[in-house]
Each structure stands twice: as structure tokens, then as C-alpha cells.
Design a protein around this motif. Structure first.
Motif, PDB file in Angstrom:
ATOM      1  N   ARG A  19      41.687 -18.750  -5.565  1.00 41.79           N
ATOM      2  CA  ARG A  19      41.835 -17.493  -4.469  1.00 41.79           C
ATOM      3  C   ARG A  19      42.209 -17.149  -3.343  1.00 41.79           C
ATOM      4  O   ARG A  19      43.258 -16.458  -3.182  1.00 41.79           O
ATOM      5  N   ARG A  20      42.463 -18.185  -3.122  1.00 43.91           N
ATOM      6  CA  ARG A  20      43.216 -18.768  -1.734  1.00 43.91           C
ATOM      7  C   ARG A  20      44.753 -17.881  -1.479  1.00 43.91           C
ATOM      8  O   ARG A  20      45.599 -17.722  -0.490  1.00 43.91           O
ATOM      9  N   LYS A  21      45.292 -18.274  -2.986  1.00 42.55           N
ATOM     10  CA  LYS A  21      46.810 -17.645  -3.524  1.00 42.55           C
ATOM     11  C   LYS A  21      47.253 -16.696  -4.046  1.00 42.55           C
ATOM     12  O   LYS A  21      48.010 -17.181  -5.059  1.00 42.55           O
ATOM     13  N   PHE A  22      45.778 -15.917  -4.354  1.00 40.25           N
ATOM     14  CA  PHE A  22      46.177 -15.022  -5.545  1.00 40.25           C
ATOM     15  C   PHE A  22      47.218 -14.271  -6.109  1.00 40.25           C
ATOM     16  O   PHE A  22      48.285 -14.630  -6.765  1.00 40.25           O
TER      17      PHE A  22
ATOM     18  N   HIS B 222      50.590  -6.670  -1.934  1.00 40.98           N
ATOM     19  CA  HIS B 222      49.407  -7.292  -2.208  1.00 40.98           C
ATOM     20  C   HIS B 222      48.872  -8.390  -1.512  1.00 40.98           C
ATOM     21  O   HIS B 222      47.530  -8.299  -0.625  1.00 40.98           O
ATOM     22  N   GLN B 223      50.017  -9.123  -0.555  1.00 41.54           N
ATOM     23  CA  GLN B 223      49.655 -10.254   0.003  1.00 41.54           C
ATOM     24  C   GLN B 223      49.002 -10.349   1.726  1.00 41.54           C
ATOM     25  O   GLN B 223      48.781 -11.013   2.090  1.00 41.54           O
TER      26      GLN B 223
ATOM     27  N   VAL C  59      37.083  -9.399  -4.996  1.00 39.91           N
ATOM     28  CA  VAL C  59      36.872  -8.596  -3.618  1.00 39.91           C
ATOM     29  C   VAL C  59      37.843  -8.912  -2.806  1.00 39.91           C
ATOM     30  O   VAL C  59      37.320 -10.101  -2.746  1.00 39.91           O
ATOM     31  N   ALA C  60      38.597  -7.999  -2.866  1.00 36.29           N
ATOM     32  CA  ALA C  60      39.413  -8.171  -1.145  1.00 36.29           C
ATOM     33  C   ALA C  60      38.961  -7.310  -0.170  1.00 36.29           C
ATOM     34  O   ALA C  60      38.762  -6.399   0.053  1.00 36.29           O
ATOM     35  N   VAL C  61      40.148  -7.857   0.770  1.00 38.54           N
ATOM     36  CA  VAL C  61      39.931  -7.232   1.938  1.00 38.54           C
ATOM     37  C   VAL C  61      41.147  -7.269   2.998  1.00 38.54           C
ATOM     38  O   VAL C  61      42.007  -8.428   2.664  1.00 38.54           O
ATOM     39  N   SER C  62      41.868  -6.254   3.475  1.00 40.63           N
ATOM     40  CA  SER C  62      42.563  -5.707   4.692  1.00 40.63           C
ATOM     41  C   SER C  62      42.985  -6.729   5.054  1.00 40.63           C
ATOM     42  O   SER C  62      42.555  -6.881   6.394  1.00 40.63           O
ATOM     43  N   SER C  63      43.924  -7.493   5.737  1.00 41.61           N
ATOM     44  CA  SER C  63      43.897  -8.430   6.789  1.00 41.61           C
ATOM     45  C   SER C  63      44.523  -7.434   7.666  1.00 41.61           C
ATOM     46  O   SER C  63      44.562  -5.632   8.759  1.00 41.61           O
TER      47      SER C  63
END
Length: 505
Positions: free
Chosen positions: A135-138, A148-149, A188-192
Motif C-alpha cells: 500500500r505505501r508504494k502503490f 497520483h504520487q 482509499v487514498a487521501v491527498s498529501s
């Protein structure tokens, strides 16, 4: 086909000697800047690709391109993101196509495409049915752009394979596998912080995996409508119904399985709740995307988030919930549509006009039928209605694509993103705006015309994932331990009133 390069455009022209002639032209236009700085960007000429039948832009086309550029330069996403996410039902943004909306649609479409690119489809892999990356390097593992990164994947989503949907779930032939009953279905992802400043808010994104290699799931799933409340999703109206297979996939669980001890519904609700708490003092948005079957899950989960009130912040602010759906089927009946709109969920559906999936289910009784007929059929278990706003594209307008009616091609997500890139409005010339490589279309299809010399189904894992061991044997490498057992889900379910200590016991 000859290829002509300039600072602002790559111009494709037909020629038997494809790619043999490269002509450098002087600068002609400004660039369309991307949302975030490109990682390791070598040249900004890649930001625009235009199709032409000769070696130059006409004066009118040049003026149109410059007008689009000037419009983009005047508007910042941070200032207009609410409009882009459907605050005004996308009125005036689809025809002609708004450049920022196009860019955002492609960005979220690529987040849905990532679900396919990261999924292990190989039955010879002991990890078949899982995500190929931690997950942490998806996004990094998928070599996706910095756009996206600048998102962090906070949770993977899983579903139980113990339902009748063989073409969605994949299982390994190995006797000892990572899980016998679970499949990875999204994230699920959240913007930095950096991305949030550009976006104008903290964006919580949910991406759902669909199925594209086979379309038999249409007949597998398209059964009948069932009241939403029958699957323990709160709804005050028993006449609000959704397709029963979608509901089962979303709500079923297997308490003997580590990964789907909790349903996909419980996983997503608890994660959205957690992120809402972490970023409670910020401007927020909830964006859900998916393709094919994943588009149906996107709409269903968006409804659920709004119906349960999870998008209401602690201070009473209502966080907007938007869905960018790609090639999605109908999900529920007309009462479902009305309830979804009443809850304020905004849905933009992007489809290929020749794709059969968005026409299903409800082939006879649907939103296109006369109002009187739909009123009479309202109680039938196969009377469906699309939700939100539709954007219909036509692959026959692209000079890159074959004029085929092949079901898999017309349903392909990469092809749909290609069509988005070239769409400027009804009756407008097909002009690729962002420089998205047309070769991506053939990544998992045979849709590009042959004279572009891009092999079909070209995306493959090197040596099909096999590596050479130090003793000389070829083996499947071990993967890092999957790190997404949701131990904290029960606590959050209690907080939102969906579980008790008795349930956990």
C-alpha cells in the motif's frame, strides 16, 4: 504515418512508413500545464498531442488551442473545484468541454485504471486475487506520475468471493495461498499536503476495481432489484432499491477470513470516518471512482456515505460527495435515483456510445422509456434508472481507434480515457489535449488501428513474474507481508452505530 514534433504539439499524419520521418516545427502555441509538476519531466512537448492529416495547424485550430490555454491559465483548480465536482451539475462544462474538468476526469479515471494494473489476475501465482504492490508504494510501484504520487493510499479494500460472480473474483491454483476467500477490490487514498494546496481542499478518494476481460458478469449479476434496507444499509424508504448482486458484493462478508471478516461496506465506511476525524478542521471532499462493475460500487458506496451522514463534519459542515463513473451499469430504480439526488450526491457518468454495459440492466424499463410507462412499471423488479449526468463519447470519432463493435474494446477504460483526452464538445474535431500516449489503449486490448504499429495486449510482467533464484532455478518471488488487516474497523463501526460489543464477540 509521419510524426511531427514541436514544443507544443505532436502531429500525427498517415503514411505507410510509420514513425520513420520526424519533422521538427517551430513553437506554435502555449502549453497546457498539468495539475502537479511532472516527475523527472524532460520536455513539456509531451503535454499536447494533436491528430492532423498534414504537417501543420490551420490558423483556426491554432487560435482555438491558444484560447483553451488562456482559459486554463486564468482559472485555478483550487478556486473552482466545487464546480468541477458537480456543484452546478456540470452545466456549461461538458459542451464545450472544460479543460480542467477533462484533466480531473482523466486523473480520477487513471486512479480507477490503477486497480486493474495492480491486480494479480494470474491463476499460476500464489498471490492471485491480491494487489501486486504494498500500500505505501502503490502509485510509485505503478510508475504513475507525481499527480497520483501526491496521494497516500490509506487502506486496501477486500470482498469475499463467496458469491456468484466467477468472472470478477480470481483464485490461485496453488494449494497454499494468501487467502482462499478474499479478493482485493480497490483502495482509499487521501491527498498529501502539497496536493491539497493545489486542489483547494483535502481530497479523500475511493477507487473500485471492476472487471473488463470478460463481460459475462452482466448475466451473472443482472438479477432483480432489492430494497436497499434489506442489506442493512439505512434507508427510510423501502421502495428505494438497487440491483441485488451489487448489494451482495458490497455488503457480504466472511468472518472466517482475515481480509473480509468485515464487508467492503464496513471497510470503506470506517476508513472514511477515520480520515474525516483526522482532517476535521480542513476543507474536504469525498470523490469515488470506478469502472464497469466498480462504477456501480462507486455509486452504491457514495449513496451509503451520504445516507449514513458520514460526510457531515463534526462542526456540521456537509462534505461534498462526488462520483466519476466510467462505463458503469444502472444501479437502482427511479426511487434510488431520486434519493441519491436528494442526499446531494453528484454523479458524472462517462460512457462509450457503443458500450453495452451502460445500457444494462433495465433494457426495456429505464429512464429513456415514456414517463407513463415507467410509472406503471415502477414496482417491477427490473425497472432501472441511471443517476446523475451522462457524458457520451464515441470511439468512431477517434482517428486512432478501429471502428469495431467488439464488446471488450468498447468497454475498455484506457480507450475511454483516450476519448476524453480528445473530446472538446459535440461536433468538434477530435484533438488530444494532454499528450496522453495513445499506445496505452492497446495495453490490454486490440483497439488501435494497425498502422500505428502498437502491438495489442502489450502490457506484461517481465518473465510473467518469475525470477532466477541464486541456485539457478526460476521461482515466484515472495512478496512483502500484506499489511492491511483492518483491526480497528470494529471500533469505528461502534462509533457510527453499525456494531456493538456483542457483534465483535
Amino acid at each position: 504515418m509521419a510524426l511531427s514534433l514541436s514544443n507544443s504539439a505532436i502531429l500525427f499524419t498517415k503514411s505507410p512508413k510509420a514513425f520513420n520521418n520526424i519533422i521538427i516545427n517551430p513553437p506554435q502555441t502555449h502549453y497546457l500545464t498539468s495539475l502537479f509538476p511532472r516527475q523527472k519531466s524532460q520536455s513539456r512537448s509531451e503535454l499536447r498531442v494533436l491528430y492532423r492529416t498534414d504537417h501543420s495547424l490551420t490558423k483556426l485550430e491554432e487560435e482555438e488551442v491558444q484560447a483553451v490555454d488562456r482559459q486554463s491559465e486564468r482559472r485555478r483548480l483550487a478556486d473552482v473545484w466545487s464546480e468541477i465536482h458537480g456543484q452546478d451539475e456540470w452545466v456549461g462544462l461538458l459542451d464545450p468541454m472544460d479543460p480542467l474538468l477533462r484533466s480531473e476526469l482523466i486523473r480520477y479515471g487513471e486512479m480507477a485504471q490503477a486497480c486493474y494494473d495492480a491486480f494479480d489476475f494470474d491463476p499460476f501465482s500464489k498471490y492471485c486475487g491480491s494487489c501486486r504492490f504494498i500500500r505505501r508504494k502503490f502509485f510509485e510501484s505503478l510508475e504513475m506520475s507525481s499527480t497520483h504520487q501526491n496521494y497516500d493510499v490509506s487502506r486496501y479494500l477486500y470482498a469475499t468471493s463467496n458469491i456468484n460472480l466467477a468472472n470478477f473474483f480470481k483464485k490461485s491454483r496453488w494449494p497454499k495461498v494468501w487467502s482462499k476467500n478474499a479478493n482485493w477490490i480497490g483502495y482509499v487514498a487521501v491527498s498529501s499536503d502539497e496536493a491539497s494546496r493545489t486542489l483547494g481542499r483535502r481530497d479523500i478518494t475511493v477507487a473500485w476495481r471492476g472487471t473488463v476481460t470478460h463481460l459475462e458478469w452482466i448475466s451473472d449479476l443482472m438479477d432483480f432489484l432489492r430494497p436497499i434496507s434489506a442489506n442493512r444499509i439505512p434507508c427510510p424508504d423501502s421502495n428505494v432499491k438497487a440491483e441485488s448482486g451489487f448489494l451482495d458484493l458490497y455488503t457480504n462478508k466472511d468472518e472466517t477470513c482475515r481480509f473480509c471478516k468485515y464487508s467492503a461496506r464496513e471497510q470503506i465506511l470506517t476508513e472514511v470516518k477515520r480520515l474525516m476525524e483526522i482532517y476535521s478542521g480542513e476543507e474536504l471532499s469525498i470523490t469515488i471512482t470506478g469502472h464497469s462493475l466498480g462504477a456501480a460500487l462507486a455509486i452504491l458506496s457514495a449513496y451509503d456515505i451520504a445516507e449514513t451522514g458520514l460526510n457531515v463534519a463534526a462542526d456540521g459542515r456537509v462534505v461534498p460527495v462526488s462520483v466519476f463513473s466510467f462505463s458503469g451499469p444502472r444501479v437502482g430504480n427511479s426511487r434510488f435515483k431520486e434519493r441519491l439526488e436528494w442526499l446531494g450526491v453528484k454523479v458524472l457518468r462517462v460512457v462509450n456510445a457503443h458500450d453495452v454495459v451502460p445500457k444494462s440492466p433495465g433494457l426495456v424499463f429505464n429512464e429513456c422509456a415514456p414517463a407513463m410507462l415507467m410509472k406503471m412499471a415502477e414496482g417491477l423488479p427490473w425497472s432501472y434508472s441511471h443517476v446523475g449526468v451522462g457524458l457520451e463519447l464515441d470511439h468512431c470519432n477517434s482517428p486512432f481507434l478501429k471502428p469495431t463493435k467488439d464488446l471488450v474494446c468498447t468497454h475498455n477504460l484506457e480507450a475511454l480515457l483516450h476519448l476524453l483526452d480528445g473530446y472538446h464538445g459535440k461536433g468538434h474535431r477530435f484533438v488530444l489535449a494532454s499528450g496522453r500516449d495513445p499506445a496505452l489503449v492497446n495495453k490490454a486490448s486490440d483497439f488501435l488501428k494497425e498502422h500505428y504499429l502498437v502491438p495489442p495486449y502489450w502490457r506484461q510482467n517481465e518473465n510473467k513474474g518469475m525470477v532466477r533464484h541464486k541456485d539457478g532455478r526460476w521461482i515466484q518471488p515472495e512478496r512483502p507481508k500484506l499489511d492491511d488487516h483492518p483491526d480497528d474497523i470494529h471500533r469505528h463501526l461502534k462509533q457510527i452505530g453499525l456494531a456493538s460489543d456483542h457483534d465483535h464477540a
